[in-house]
Design a protein around this motif. Structure first.
Motif, PDB file in Angstrom:
ATOM      1  N   ARG A 229      -7.635 -64.715  36.897  1.00 10.84           N
ATOM      2  CA  ARG A 229      -8.780 -65.516  37.516  1.00 10.84           C
ATOM      3  C   ARG A 229      -8.021 -66.619  38.096  1.00 10.84           C
ATOM      4  NH1 ARG A 229     -13.530 -66.490  33.036  1.00 10.84           N
ATOM      5  NH2 ARG A 229     -14.201 -64.611  32.881  1.00 10.84           N
ATOM      6  N   SER A 230      -6.889 -67.093  37.771  1.00 10.54           N
ATOM      7  CA  SER A 230      -6.358 -68.214  38.427  1.00 10.54           C
ATOM      8  C   SER A 230      -5.647 -67.807  39.992  1.00 10.54           C
ATOM      9  CB  SER A 230      -5.102 -68.930  37.501  1.00 10.54           C
ATOM     10  OG  SER A 230      -4.085 -68.170  37.537  1.00 10.54           O
ATOM     11  N   VAL A 231      -5.739 -66.592  40.175  1.00  9.85           N
ATOM     12  CA  VAL A 231      -5.198 -66.042  41.611  1.00  9.85           C
ATOM     13  C   VAL A 231      -6.492 -65.798  42.295  1.00  9.85           C
ATOM     14  CG1 VAL A 231      -3.966 -63.878  42.548  1.00  9.85           C
ATOM     15  CG2 VAL A 231      -3.015 -65.092  40.596  1.00  9.85           C
ATOM     16  N   PHE A 236     -11.615 -66.695  46.623  1.00 16.24           N
ATOM     17  CA  PHE A 236     -13.055 -66.846  47.021  1.00 16.24           C
ATOM     18  C   PHE A 236     -13.480 -68.073  47.616  1.00 16.24           C
ATOM     19  CE2 PHE A 236     -13.361 -63.477  43.624  1.00 16.24           C
ATOM     20  CZ  PHE A 236     -14.363 -62.714  44.380  1.00 16.24           C
ATOM     21  N   VAL A 237     -12.744 -69.159  47.060  1.00 15.92           N
ATOM     22  CA  VAL A 237     -12.919 -70.544  47.669  1.00 15.92           C
ATOM     23  C   VAL A 237     -12.445 -70.594  49.191  1.00 15.92           C
ATOM     24  CG1 VAL A 237     -12.280 -73.044  47.693  1.00 15.92           C
ATOM     25  CG2 VAL A 237     -12.891 -71.901  45.443  1.00 15.92           C
ATOM     26  N   GLN A 238     -11.088 -70.052  49.254  1.00 13.74           N
ATOM     27  CA  GLN A 238     -10.413 -69.972  50.573  1.00 13.74           C
ATOM     28  C   GLN A 238     -11.281 -69.156  51.513  1.00 13.74           C
ATOM     29  OE1 GLN A 238      -6.515 -68.806  49.369  1.00 13.74           O
ATOM     30  NE2 GLN A 238      -6.262 -70.852  48.123  1.00 13.74           N
ATOM     31  N   ARG A 239     -11.618 -68.157  51.202  1.00  8.33           N
ATOM     32  CA  ARG A 239     -12.479 -67.239  52.099  1.00  8.33           C
ATOM     33  C   ARG A 239     -14.043 -67.706  52.382  1.00  8.33           C
ATOM     34  NH1 ARG A 239     -10.189 -62.390  53.955  1.00  8.33           N
ATOM     35  NH2 ARG A 239     -12.087 -62.226  55.084  1.00  8.33           N
ATOM     36  N   ALA A 240     -14.573 -68.705  51.608  1.00  9.78           N
ATOM     37  CA  ALA A 240     -15.795 -69.290  51.862  1.00  9.78           C
ATOM     38  C   ALA A 240     -16.776 -68.329  51.011  1.00  9.78           C
ATOM     39  CB  ALA A 240     -16.102 -69.875  53.324  1.00  9.78           C
ATOM     40  N   LEU A 277     -12.179 -71.462  36.178  1.00  9.44           N
ATOM     41  CA  LEU A 277     -13.158 -71.226  37.077  1.00  9.44           C
ATOM     42  C   LEU A 277     -13.967 -72.642  37.594  1.00  9.44           C
ATOM     43  CD1 LEU A 277     -14.781 -68.011  35.562  1.00  9.44           C
ATOM     44  CD2 LEU A 277     -13.028 -68.174  37.389  1.00  9.44           C
ATOM     45  N   ALA A 278     -14.262 -73.213  36.406  1.00 10.83           N
ATOM     46  CA  ALA A 278     -15.029 -74.588  36.926  1.00 10.83           C
ATOM     47  C   ALA A 278     -14.243 -75.501  37.829  1.00 10.83           C
ATOM     48  CB  ALA A 278     -15.589 -75.327  35.642  1.00 10.83           C
ATOM     49  N   ASP A 279     -12.623 -75.425  37.440  1.00 11.80           N
ATOM     50  CA  ASP A 279     -12.021 -76.455  38.252  1.00 11.80           C
ATOM     51  C   ASP A 279     -11.754 -75.964  39.726  1.00 11.80           C
ATOM     52  OD1 ASP A 279     -11.764 -78.110  36.029  1.00 11.80           O
ATOM     53  OD2 ASP A 279      -9.675 -77.542  35.543  1.00 11.80           O
ATOM     54  N   THR A 280     -11.469 -74.684  39.736  1.00 14.07           N
ATOM     55  CA  THR A 280     -11.192 -74.178  41.091  1.00 14.07           C
ATOM     56  C   THR A 280     -12.500 -73.968  41.999  1.00 14.07           C
ATOM     57  OG1 THR A 280      -9.564 -72.752  40.128  1.00 14.07           O
ATOM     58  CG2 THR A 280     -10.197 -71.920  42.506  1.00 14.07           C
ATOM     59  N   LEU A 281     -13.832 -73.387  41.450  1.00 22.58           N
ATOM     60  CA  LEU A 281     -14.807 -73.106  42.056  1.00 22.58           C
ATOM     61  C   LEU A 281     -15.819 -74.580  42.417  1.00 22.58           C
ATOM     62  CD1 LEU A 281     -15.986 -69.886  40.452  1.00 22.58           C
ATOM     63  CD2 LEU A 281     -14.784 -70.053  42.735  1.00 22.58           C
ATOM     64  N   PHE A 309     -20.487 -61.991  43.959  1.00 22.17           N
ATOM     65  CA  PHE A 309     -20.186 -63.103  45.008  1.00 22.17           C
ATOM     66  C   PHE A 309     -21.256 -62.586  46.158  1.00 22.17           C
ATOM     67  CE2 PHE A 309     -17.054 -59.779  45.667  1.00 22.17           C
ATOM     68  CZ  PHE A 309     -16.974 -59.685  47.351  1.00 22.17           C
ATOM     69  N   GLU A 310     -21.483 -63.538  47.091  1.00 22.41           N
ATOM     70  CA  GLU A 310     -22.140 -63.598  48.209  1.00 22.41           C
ATOM     71  C   GLU A 310     -21.437 -63.830  49.488  1.00 22.41           C
ATOM     72  OE1 GLU A 310     -25.711 -66.288  49.260  1.00 22.41           O
ATOM     73  OE2 GLU A 310     -26.381 -64.716  47.828  1.00 22.41           O
ATOM     74  N   GLY A 311     -21.595 -62.988  50.260  1.00 21.93           N
ATOM     75  CA  GLY A 311     -20.853 -62.826  51.760  1.00 21.93           C
ATOM     76  C   GLY A 311     -21.819 -63.467  52.802  1.00 21.93           C
TER      77      GLY A 311
END
Length: 389
Positions: A229-231, A236-240, A277-281, A309-311
């Protein structure tokens, strides 16, 4: 039932022994006859003897070569446990289950026997009438005796015992993990909490921990599902890409599976899984993590994640992952890493929480949540240790 008694700052500071520049490092396991501790002791002996490679040990990679970490050959093991199965026998059981390589238990029997001779009874056990203060004093005396008897420069206490439920707000006794943590502080020993149990994270120990000047790290080792999960979460964040839901299921056996069959213990375990997840997302997505005990799996675990997820243009997509691993083989090298890093931090005069070691934990003492950023901090920490006298 005795009332909760905070550990005094005076007892913490006065019991801290003078440190020596040379000498071996003690590693004192809470849960010393469990699968993780047994695998760590056997694995350290095997790597030291050249029987196996140090796969999984980050501290054995080139960036740490000159960080002045204690050599694996200098580690001396002991611990507390309420179990009675000797380490050589426990190692034989793990080998029969395929956790340890065939023949390894016999090859390192001497090292396992030596470590077993330094295991002392834990507690509180059923019928134990001692107060918190009496238990802390007894555990601290065990630590001091180990250090003196073996002529150790320092002793690092590492909690690898079964997960305990979080204490209720009206609890009048410290949880067992906090009794051991308090003993570590009183005996002047750096502390690592590789479990999600309370340990040092209780108001009753705040003043003593601050006064002790000891380095400490935790909590809850990151070995499988949360490592993944930490990877993935930063990706997901970096790819918006917007994460709508993230659900997971864990199947596991062994002692950990039995302990986590208790809903309260499982809740303590899941808190760290959710934090990454909360800290990253930046938000907590829908979905839960379920933990199911399957005794037939023994020391192996399987984890499924289902990520919705949504793209672009609202297109909805799914990513599913399966992680299957041997829990002890994943955890043991990390435990050895942490013992060496925290020992060196203590030698270098560092104190307080070590957020730079967040790479190893689900619920670290601060710092970023993504594995790449955490690894960068760990490498910087290695440089800091290298430069310290």
């Amino acid at each position: 039932m005795a009332g909760r008694q905070p550990v005094s700052a005076e007892s913490a500071s006065s019991a801290e022994p003078a440190q020596t520049a040379q000498g071996s490092t003690g590693v004192w396991f809470v849960g010393a006859r469990g699968s993780v501790a047994t695998t760590a002791v056997a694995g350290c002996a095997a790597v030291t003897a050249g029987l196996h490679s140090p796969a999984g040990m980050v501290t054995e990679t080139p960036p740490f070569a000159d960080a002045c970490l204690p050599a694996l050959s200098s580690l001396v093991f002991g611990g507390h446990d309420i179990a009675h199965c000797p380490l050589p026998k426990r190692a034989e059981e793990l080998a029969a289950a395929g956790v340890l390589p065939h023949g390894l238990a016999a090859a390192v029997r001497g090292e396992l026997t030596a470590a077993d001779s330094e295991i002392r009874p834990g507690g509180p056990q059923s019928g134990d009438t001692r107060s918190d203060e009496e238990l802390i004093a007894a555990f601290a005396a065990d630590l001091a005796g180990f250090r003196t008897r073996r002529g150790l420069a320092r002793v690092v206490v590492v909690n690898v015992s079964s997960t305990e439920p979080q204490p209720t707000p009206d609890a009048v006794r410290l949880p067992p993990s906090s009794l051991y943590a308090a003993a570590a502080v009183r005996a002047g020993c750096p502390y690592v909490n590789f479990t999600p149990s309370t340990g040092l994270r209780t108001a009753a120990l705040t003043d003593a921990v601050a006064a002790s000047g000891l380095p400490h790290a935790g909590s809850d080792g990151k070995t499988g599902q949360t490592l993944l999960r930490s990877v993935l979460a930063p990706m997901f964040v970096q790819r918006a890409l917007s994460v709508r839901a993230w659900s997971g299921t864990n199947l596991l056996g062994g002692g950990d599976g039995a302990a986590l069959a208790d809903p309260a213990a499982a809740a303590a375990k899941n808190a760290g899984k959710e934090r990454v997840l909360a800290d990253t997302l930046g938000h907590t997505p829908e979905g839960e993590v379920h933990i199911d005990e399957v005794p037939a799996l023994g020391d192996w675990k399987t984890a499924w994640d289902h990520i919705a997820f949504e793209g672009f243009l609202g297109s909805r997509m799914i990513l599913q992952t399966i992680w299957q691993g041997c829990d002890s083989a994943l955890a043991a090298p990390l435990v050895l890493d942490l013992a060496r890093l925290v020992s060196r931090a203590h030698e270098a005069g560092l104190s307080g929480p070590l957020p730079e070691l967040g790479f190893y934990f689900k619920d670290p003492d601060g710092g970023p949540a993504g594995l790449s950023e955490q690894f960068g901090q760990l490498l910087s920490f290695a440089n800091r240790l290298r430069e310290a006298k």
